[in-house]
Design a protein around this motif. Structure first.
Motif, PDB file in Angstrom:
ATOM      1  N   LYS A   1       0.738  -1.107   0.019  1.00  0.00           N
ATOM      2  CA  LYS A   1       0.021  -0.043   0.066  1.00  0.00           C
ATOM      3  C   LYS A   1       0.687   1.303   0.053  1.00  0.00           C
ATOM      4  O   LYS A   1       1.756   1.484   0.825  1.00  0.00           O
ATOM      5  N   THR A   2       0.550   2.209  -1.046  1.00  0.00           N
ATOM      6  CA  THR A   2       1.421   3.535  -1.153  1.00  0.00           C
ATOM      7  C   THR A   2       0.107   4.540  -0.914  1.00  0.00           C
ATOM      8  O   THR A   2      -0.651   4.633  -1.532  1.00  0.00           O
ATOM      9  N   VAL A   3       0.474   5.576  -0.033  1.00  0.00           N
ATOM     10  CA  VAL A   3      -0.268   6.600   0.329  1.00  0.00           C
ATOM     11  C   VAL A   3       0.422   7.882   0.058  1.00  0.00           C
ATOM     12  O   VAL A   3       1.562   7.831   0.237  1.00  0.00           O
TER      13      VAL A   3
ATOM     14  N   GLU B   1      -4.173   6.037  -2.441  1.00  0.00           N
ATOM     15  CA  GLU B   1      -4.772   7.112  -1.935  1.00  0.00           C
ATOM     16  C   GLU B   1      -4.079   8.256  -1.737  1.00  0.00           C
ATOM     17  O   GLU B   1      -2.890   8.148  -1.712  1.00  0.00           O
ATOM     18  N   VAL B   2      -4.651   9.465  -1.775  1.00  0.00           N
ATOM     19  CA  VAL B   2      -3.788  10.540  -1.678  1.00  0.00           C
ATOM     20  C   VAL B   2      -4.705  11.688  -0.458  1.00  0.00           C
ATOM     21  O   VAL B   2      -5.871  11.555  -0.481  1.00  0.00           O
ATOM     22  N   VAL B   3      -3.635  11.930   0.351  1.00  0.00           N
ATOM     23  CA  VAL B   3      -4.361  12.902   1.317  1.00  0.00           C
ATOM     24  C   VAL B   3      -3.606  14.172   1.363  1.00  0.00           C
ATOM     25  O   VAL B   3      -2.379  14.248   1.082  1.00  0.00           O
ATOM     26  N   ILE B   4      -4.380  15.396   1.269  1.00  0.00           N
ATOM     27  CA  ILE B   4      -3.665  16.627   1.171  1.00  0.00           C
ATOM     28  C   ILE B   4      -3.776  17.229   2.571  1.00  0.00           C
ATOM     29  O   ILE B   4      -4.807  17.187   3.433  1.00  0.00           O
TER      30      ILE B   4
ATOM     31  N   ILE C   1       3.819  15.366   6.948  1.00  0.00           N
ATOM     32  CA  ILE C   1       4.291  14.050   6.789  1.00  0.00           C
ATOM     33  C   ILE C   1       3.784  13.138   7.870  1.00  0.00           C
ATOM     34  O   ILE C   1       3.098  12.169   7.645  1.00  0.00           O
ATOM     35  N   SER C   2       4.125  13.721   9.094  1.00  0.00           N
ATOM     36  CA  SER C   2       3.592  12.834  10.442  1.00  0.00           C
ATOM     37  C   SER C   2       2.141  12.912  10.332  1.00  0.00           C
ATOM     38  O   SER C   2       1.533  11.741  10.888  1.00  0.00           O
ATOM     39  N   THR C   3       1.574  13.863  10.287  1.00  0.00           N
ATOM     40  CA  THR C   3       0.084  13.821  10.406  1.00  0.00           C
ATOM     41  C   THR C   3      -0.571  12.922   9.170  1.00  0.00           C
ATOM     42  O   THR C   3      -1.300  12.049   9.872  1.00  0.00           O
ATOM     43  N   ALA C   4      -0.081  12.906   8.058  1.00  0.00           N
ATOM     44  CA  ALA C   4      -0.630  11.842   7.272  1.00  0.00           C
ATOM     45  C   ALA C   4      -0.287  10.367   7.520  1.00  0.00           C
ATOM     46  O   ALA C   4      -1.036   9.346   7.461  1.00  0.00           O
ATOM     47  N   MET C   5       0.933  10.027   8.052  1.00  0.00           N
ATOM     48  CA  MET C   5       1.244   8.763   8.408  1.00  0.00           C
ATOM     49  C   MET C   5       0.541   8.382   9.528  1.00  0.00           C
ATOM     50  O   MET C   5       0.156   7.255   9.489  1.00  0.00           O
TER      51      MET C   5
ATOM     52  N   LYS D   1      -3.220   7.599   7.987  1.00  0.00           N
ATOM     53  CA  LYS D   1      -3.185   6.707   6.812  1.00  0.00           C
ATOM     54  C   LYS D   1      -2.012   5.748   7.143  1.00  0.00           C
ATOM     55  O   LYS D   1      -1.017   5.888   6.803  1.00  0.00           O
ATOM     56  N   ARG D   2      -2.292   4.380   7.749  1.00  0.00           N
ATOM     57  CA  ARG D   2      -1.105   3.377   7.611  1.00  0.00           C
ATOM     58  C   ARG D   2      -0.909   2.882   6.320  1.00  0.00           C
ATOM     59  O   ARG D   2      -1.799   2.484   5.470  1.00  0.00           O
TER      60      ARG D   2
END
Length: 186
Positions: free
Chosen positions: A2-4, A44-47, A79-83, A86-87
């Motif tokens: 899985k790649t986010v 998936e992509v998170v902004i 980056i930390s927030t997204a990590m 989203k695992r």
């Protein structure tokens, strides 16, 4: 695997003069170009953006702000927030102010990722480009610790990790493709 995708769109854009995410190249906003590039290779992509910009993005996109604990601490906080949100096995990071990077370049970087490195990033002859990169999903605690210790430099953090730097010409021969837009003049 899985790649986010993490689209960083929370900078203050002081030198630019307005939010870079909503600057345009032709008919497209910067964030749209970057979102397309990430969507080509990510599950998936998170902004990640600032609170006052959230409402400007279309509602069908996943848009978040930094967690309270790391709010306004720069790119590492995004980056930390997204990590945390989203695992994933890995994360592809791309800031909104690099709109010339497209799906071809994200595909090439993904092919070149060093599976033994914690981060695989791009460099030109002139500079390292730490935010067009792929991050392994296994060191979010170290990232959180660095932010908590106010060690907010992306370069310093990457220097503390096993980081592989990929020459830009392996991805695209024109190094201008990798430029960061800091002024409101293309």
């Amino acid at each position: 695997m899985k790649t986010v995708g993490i689209l960083l769109a929370g900078g203050l854009s002081r030198r630019f003069g307005s939010p870079k995410a909503f600057a345009k190249i032709g008919d497209d906003y910067f964030y749209e170009k970057v979102h397309q590039a990430l969507s080509a290779v990510c599950d998936e992509v998170v902004i990640v953006t600032r609170k006052e910009l959230v409402q400007l993005f279309p509602p069908e996109l996943e848009v978040v702000t930094d967690h309270v604990a790391v709010s306004d601490k720069g790119p590492l906080a995004g980056i930390s927030t997204a990590m945390k949100l989203k695992r994933a096995d890995r994360y592809m990071v791309l800031p909104c102010d690099m709109p010339f990077i497209g799906p071809a370049e994200t595909r090439e970087l993904l092919k070149l990722v060093n599976s033994k490195a914690q981060v695989t990033a791009v460099k030109t002859e002139d500079e390292k480009i730490p935010l067009f990169s792929i991050w392994a999903g296994n060191f979010s605690e170290e990232l959180e610790q660095a932010i908590g210790d106010e060690k907010l430099s992306v370069f310093d953090f990457l220097n503390s990790l096993e980081t592989t730097w990929i020459d830009h010409w392996l991805i695209h021969p024109n190094k201008d493709k990798f430029r960061n837009i800091n002024r409101n003049s293309l």
